[in-house]
Design a protein around this motif. Structure first.
Motif, PDB file in Angstrom:
ATOM      1  N   GLY A 119       0.789  -1.227   0.000  1.00 34.72           N
ATOM      2  CA  GLY A 119       0.000   0.000   0.000  1.00 34.72           C
ATOM      3  C   GLY A 119       0.818   1.271   0.000  1.00 34.72           C
ATOM      4  O   GLY A 119       0.259   2.371   0.089  1.00 34.72           O
ATOM      5  N   ILE A 120       2.139   1.168  -0.131  1.00 39.14           N
ATOM      6  CA  ILE A 120       3.028   2.330  -0.099  1.00 39.14           C
ATOM      7  C   ILE A 120       3.684   2.519  -1.469  1.00 39.14           C
ATOM      8  O   ILE A 120       4.135   1.549  -2.093  1.00 39.14           O
ATOM      9  N   ALA A 121       3.732   3.761  -1.926  1.00 41.79           N
ATOM     10  CA  ALA A 121       4.429   4.092  -3.168  1.00 41.79           C
ATOM     11  C   ALA A 121       5.852   4.524  -2.816  1.00 41.79           C
ATOM     12  O   ALA A 121       6.056   5.596  -2.251  1.00 41.79           O
ATOM     13  N   TYR A 122       6.812   3.664  -3.115  1.00 40.02           N
ATOM     14  CA  TYR A 122       8.213   3.979  -2.839  1.00 40.02           C
ATOM     15  C   TYR A 122       8.829   4.716  -4.028  1.00 40.02           C
ATOM     16  O   TYR A 122       8.445   4.505  -5.185  1.00 40.02           O
ATOM     17  N   VAL A 123       9.816   5.573  -3.742  1.00 39.66           N
ATOM     18  CA  VAL A 123      10.541   6.303  -4.778  1.00 39.66           C
ATOM     19  C   VAL A 123      12.030   6.252  -4.462  1.00 39.66           C
ATOM     20  O   VAL A 123      12.437   5.956  -3.333  1.00 39.66           O
ATOM     21  N   ARG A 124      12.854   6.568  -5.478  1.00 39.19           N
ATOM     22  CA  ARG A 124      14.302   6.636  -5.298  1.00 39.19           C
ATOM     23  C   ARG A 124      14.709   8.089  -5.107  1.00 39.19           C
ATOM     24  O   ARG A 124      14.222   8.990  -5.793  1.00 39.19           O
ATOM     25  N   ASP A 156       6.285  11.313  -0.426  1.00 37.41           N
ATOM     26  CA  ASP A 156       5.495  12.228   0.391  1.00 37.41           C
ATOM     27  C   ASP A 156       4.206  12.564  -0.361  1.00 37.41           C
ATOM     28  O   ASP A 156       3.974  12.137  -1.487  1.00 37.41           O
ATOM     29  N   TRP A 157       3.360  13.360   0.243  1.00 40.02           N
ATOM     30  CA  TRP A 157       2.028  13.585  -0.332  1.00 40.02           C
ATOM     31  C   TRP A 157       2.097  14.323  -1.671  1.00 40.02           C
ATOM     32  O   TRP A 157       1.288  14.071  -2.571  1.00 40.02           O
ATOM     33  N   GLN A 158       3.095  15.206  -1.831  1.00 42.19           N
ATOM     34  CA  GLN A 158       3.207  15.911  -3.106  1.00 42.19           C
ATOM     35  C   GLN A 158       3.599  14.961  -4.234  1.00 42.19           C
ATOM     36  O   GLN A 158       3.058  15.022  -5.333  1.00 42.19           O
ATOM     37  N   ARG A 159       4.571  14.075  -3.950  1.00 38.76           N
ATOM     38  CA  ARG A 159       4.964  13.104  -4.966  1.00 38.76           C
ATOM     39  C   ARG A 159       3.842  12.118  -5.229  1.00 38.76           C
ATOM     40  O   ARG A 159       3.624  11.701  -6.387  1.00 38.76           O
ATOM     41  N   LEU A 160       3.100  11.734  -4.182  1.00 37.38           N
ATOM     42  CA  LEU A 160       1.954  10.845  -4.387  1.00 37.38           C
ATOM     43  C   LEU A 160       0.931  11.477  -5.325  1.00 37.38           C
ATOM     44  O   LEU A 160       0.379  10.811  -6.207  1.00 37.38           O
ATOM     45  N   GLN A 203       1.516  13.618  -7.661  1.00 38.39           N
ATOM     46  CA  GLN A 203       2.052  13.556  -9.011  1.00 38.39           C
ATOM     47  C   GLN A 203       1.896  12.158  -9.603  1.00 38.39           C
ATOM     48  O   GLN A 203       1.474  11.997 -10.749  1.00 38.39           O
ATOM     49  N   LEU A 204       2.236  11.125  -8.804  1.00 34.86           N
ATOM     50  CA  LEU A 204       2.190   9.763  -9.311  1.00 34.86           C
ATOM     51  C   LEU A 204       0.768   9.353  -9.698  1.00 34.86           C
ATOM     52  O   LEU A 204       0.552   8.755 -10.760  1.00 34.86           O
ATOM     53  N   PHE A 205      -0.196   9.674  -8.853  1.00 33.77           N
ATOM     54  CA  PHE A 205      -1.571   9.292  -9.156  1.00 33.77           C
ATOM     55  C   PHE A 205      -2.189  10.192 -10.224  1.00 33.77           C
ATOM     56  O   PHE A 205      -3.202   9.844 -10.819  1.00 33.77           O
ATOM     57  N   GLY A 206      -1.561  11.337 -10.475  1.00 37.47           N
ATOM     58  CA  GLY A 206      -2.062  12.229 -11.525  1.00 37.47           C
ATOM     59  C   GLY A 206      -1.509  11.924 -12.894  1.00 37.47           C
ATOM     60  O   GLY A 206      -1.994  12.438 -13.906  1.00 37.47           O
ATOM     61  N   GLU A 207      -0.472  11.059 -12.950  1.00 36.45           N
ATOM     62  CA  GLU A 207       0.105  10.724 -14.246  1.00 36.45           C
ATOM     63  C   GLU A 207      -0.846   9.831 -15.021  1.00 36.45           C
ATOM     64  O   GLU A 207      -1.509   8.963 -14.450  1.00 36.45           O
ATOM     65  N   PRO A 208      -0.932  10.018 -16.353  1.00 34.78           N
ATOM     66  CA  PRO A 208      -1.800   9.151 -17.157  1.00 34.78           C
ATOM     67  C   PRO A 208      -1.298   7.719 -17.140  1.00 34.78           C
ATOM     68  O   PRO A 208      -0.126   7.448 -16.884  1.00 34.78           O
ATOM     69  N   GLU A 209      -2.207   6.810 -17.417  1.00 33.02           N
ATOM     70  CA  GLU A 209      -1.855   5.386 -17.404  1.00 33.02           C
ATOM     71  C   GLU A 209      -0.747   5.086 -18.409  1.00 33.02           C
ATOM     72  O   GLU A 209       0.122   4.267 -18.186  1.00 33.02           O
ATOM     73  N   SER A 210      -0.765   5.799 -19.550  1.00 33.80           N
ATOM     74  CA  SER A 210       0.270   5.605 -20.573  1.00 33.80           C
ATOM     75  C   SER A 210       1.347   6.655 -20.393  1.00 33.80           C
ATOM     76  O   SER A 210       1.514   7.550 -21.207  1.00 33.80           O
ATOM     77  N   ALA A 211       2.080   6.545 -19.288  1.00 34.94           N
ATOM     78  CA  ALA A 211       3.073   7.558 -18.952  1.00 34.94           C
ATOM     79  C   ALA A 211       4.423   7.289 -19.602  1.00 34.94           C
ATOM     80  O   ALA A 211       5.428   7.825 -19.200  1.00 34.94           O
ATOM     81  N   GLN A 212       4.432   6.441 -20.652  1.00 32.92           N
ATOM     82  CA  GLN A 212       5.692   6.127 -21.303  1.00 32.92           C
ATOM     83  C   GLN A 212       6.291   7.389 -21.908  1.00 32.92           C
ATOM     84  O   GLN A 212       5.600   8.225 -22.472  1.00 32.92           O
ATOM     85  N   GLU A 213       7.600   7.501 -21.782  1.00 34.03           N
ATOM     86  CA  GLU A 213       8.316   8.657 -22.312  1.00 34.03           C
ATOM     87  C   GLU A 213       8.070   8.765 -23.812  1.00 34.03           C
ATOM     88  O   GLU A 213       8.221   7.805 -24.564  1.00 34.03           O
ATOM     89  N   PHE A 251      13.270  16.485 -20.010  1.00 33.16           N
ATOM     90  CA  PHE A 251      13.225  15.446 -18.987  1.00 33.16           C
ATOM     91  C   PHE A 251      12.627  15.981 -17.690  1.00 33.16           C
ATOM     92  O   PHE A 251      12.655  17.185 -17.421  1.00 33.16           O
ATOM     93  N   PRO A 252      12.064  15.082 -16.859  1.00 31.90           N
ATOM     94  CA  PRO A 252      11.434  15.511 -15.602  1.00 31.90           C
ATOM     95  C   PRO A 252      12.469  16.063 -14.628  1.00 31.90           C
ATOM     96  O   PRO A 252      13.626  15.645 -14.609  1.00 31.90           O
ATOM     97  N   VAL A 253      12.021  16.994 -13.813  1.00 37.01           N
ATOM     98  CA  VAL A 253      12.886  17.593 -12.800  1.00 37.01           C
ATOM     99  C   VAL A 253      12.316  17.296 -11.409  1.00 37.01           C
ATOM    100  O   VAL A 253      11.152  16.916 -11.266  1.00 37.01           O
ATOM    101  N   SER A 254      13.146  17.485 -10.401  1.00 33.81           N
ATOM    102  CA  SER A 254      12.689  17.305  -9.028  1.00 33.81           C
ATOM    103  C   SER A 254      11.830  18.487  -8.586  1.00 33.81           C
ATOM    104  O   SER A 254      11.826  19.549  -9.204  1.00 33.81           O
ATOM    105  N   ARG A 255      11.113  18.263  -7.501  1.00 33.06           N
ATOM    106  CA  ARG A 255      10.190  19.271  -7.004  1.00 33.06           C
ATOM    107  C   ARG A 255      10.900  20.581  -6.676  1.00 33.06           C
ATOM    108  O   ARG A 255      10.374  21.659  -6.910  1.00 33.06           O
TER     109      ARG A 255
END
Length: 434
Positions: free
Chosen positions: A131-136, A145-149, A151-161, A186-190
């Motif tokens: 039940g936890i979304a881990y990140v590197r 954290d909640w901000q990254r969560l 982002q992750l749940f807001g990404e489309p299902e077809s999030a392929q680059e 490319f994506p950047v950090s928060r």
């Protein structure tokens, strides 16, 4: 076996290309764990968490059979593959198993290093474990954290680059021989979303371009064999803001007519999200090289010779070397380091260029030297070409980069209705590197 410079080529290479020498070279190059590489000495209950963290961040490789601290290749038994697959399927939500590539050791032990390959976009998003979304984060794995969560749940299902992550430059006028564009997106950090572009990092980026082989090539193009004239290396000019930077390069030979466009110009444009109206989360870098060199002698001898007598085509070798130099610039540490700082990410997470666009002001057959080439009847007119890199080729390796450039030149010729490019390229030596 060449040294591996990044995980990017291994993320897309055929499984048959994985050898223990290549794995060893990767480990030696990466050193301690990184955002895209994680080591496990043996099968452990944390493997699923590591796989999910890679998937939720940049993608990457998890190597089982490599010690964490000393980075020794110990290997594991072949049947460990089944344990890993069952473990990932049972622990990861939704159930998902990464590609597992067993790489045999070279010590007659019968053991293997298992390479778990997590290619961005080729998995559900996000992946959870318990039940936890881990990140590197650098070399550590931790819950998002909640901000990254968000982002992750807001990404489309077809999030392929997206393969085509750079727009082509606009079409120029007939005086413009060509505009070549490559770059990164490319994506950047928060942290990068709320801070201005560092002057120090931008200066380092400009210095790296001005000390690159590209700078020497542009200078030679713009001034001809005389090697003298007005040279203006990459510097800030034009529209510049806290999150939007424009660097200009221009050069011309002596006695260049006032008010006339320079024969060679280049523009590096860097934009980080966060400005008003820009709600993305990616750092965008474009490098454009514009050439009007076929009209250089027209400008210098204007009124003394007809235009047709002094217009010179662009050589196949010259165009190929320019492509190569532009790609080389973007895989140099001098460029990667400031871009990583601007994006607040690890340098290993900075990707390699995937696109190269060439737009011409006149048909390709009028701009390119077609010596040794022959036209296909009724093939139609081409005003340039859009080129996509083979992700299995490492642009940081000179031989593989030149291989990519020659493939692009073959594609460009065929798109322009020209045959014989393969034979022409056989007569061209790769660029000499200092």
């Amino acid at each position: 076996m060449r040294a591996v410079v990044s995980t990017l080529s291994l993320l897309h290479a055929a499984p048959s290309e994985f050898t223990i020498e290549r794995v060893r070279a990767l480990v030696n190059q990466v050193g301690p764990e990184a955002p895209t590489v994680e080591y496990k000495e043996q099968m452990a209950d944390t493997v699923a968490r590591g796989v999910a963290a890679l998937a939720n961040t940049y993608g990457g490789l998890l190597l089982i059979g490599v010690t964490d601290r000393t980075r020794d290749l110990k290997g594991v038994k072949e049947k460990t593959v089944d344990y890993v697959a069952d473990h990932c399927y049972a622990k990861i939500e939704p159930p998902w198993v990464p590609e597992i590539i067993p790489v045999p050791m070279d010590d007659d032990s019968g053991r293997y290093v298992l390479v778990l390959r997590v290619v961005p976009g080729q998995h559900p998003s996000p992946l959870l474990v318990g039940g936890i979304a881990y990140v590197r984060d650098h070399s550590t794995t931790h819950p998002a954290d909640w901000q990254r969560l968000k982002q992750l749940f807001g990404e489309p299902e077809s999030a392929q680059e997206l393969a085509w992550n750079l727009q082509a430059p606009p079409q120029g006028g007939q005086d413009e021989d060509f505009v070549i564009r490559t770059g990164l997106n490319f994506p950047v950090s928060r942290e990068a979303l709320w801070r201005p572009l560092s002057e120090r990092s931008i200066d380092a980026f400009a210095d790296a371009l001005n000390n690159s082989r590209l700078n020497s090539l542009l200078r030679r193009m713009s001034m001809g064999p005389a090697w003298s004239g007005g040279l203006y290396p990459f510097h800030r000019e034009g529209f510049n803001r806290s999150r939007d930077v424009r660097l200009q390069w221009s050069g011309a030979p002596d006695n260049w007519p006032a008010g006339r466009d320079y024969p060679v110009e280049a523009v590096a444009h860097i934009q980080v999200p966060g400005a008003y109206g820009n709600h993305g989360q990616r750092l965008h870098v474009e490098l454009d090289v514009s050439a009007r060199t076929s009209g250089m002698f027209i400008a210098l001898q204007e009124g003394r010779l007809p235009v047709e007598a002094v217009r010179e085509p662009i050589s196949v070798q010259g165009l190929a070397e320019l492509m190569d130099a532009m790609l080389e610039a973007f895989v140099s540490q001098g460029i990667i380091a400031p871009l990583a700082e601007l994006g607040a990410i690890d340098p290993l997470a900075v990707p390699q260029p995937r696109n190269l666009h060439v737009v011409m002001g006149r048909p390709v057959v009028e701009v390119l030297d077609t010596t040794g080439l022959r036209e296909i009847r009724n093939a139609g007119t081409s005003l340039g070409f859009h080129l996509l890199a083979d992700p299995a080729l490492d642009m940081a390796d000179a031989a593989e980069r030149w291989r990519q450039v020659t493939l692009w030149m073959q594609q460009a010729a065929l798109d322009a209705g020209l045959l014989g490019m393969e034979n022409v390229l056989r007569e061209i030596a790769p660029p000499a590197y200092p």
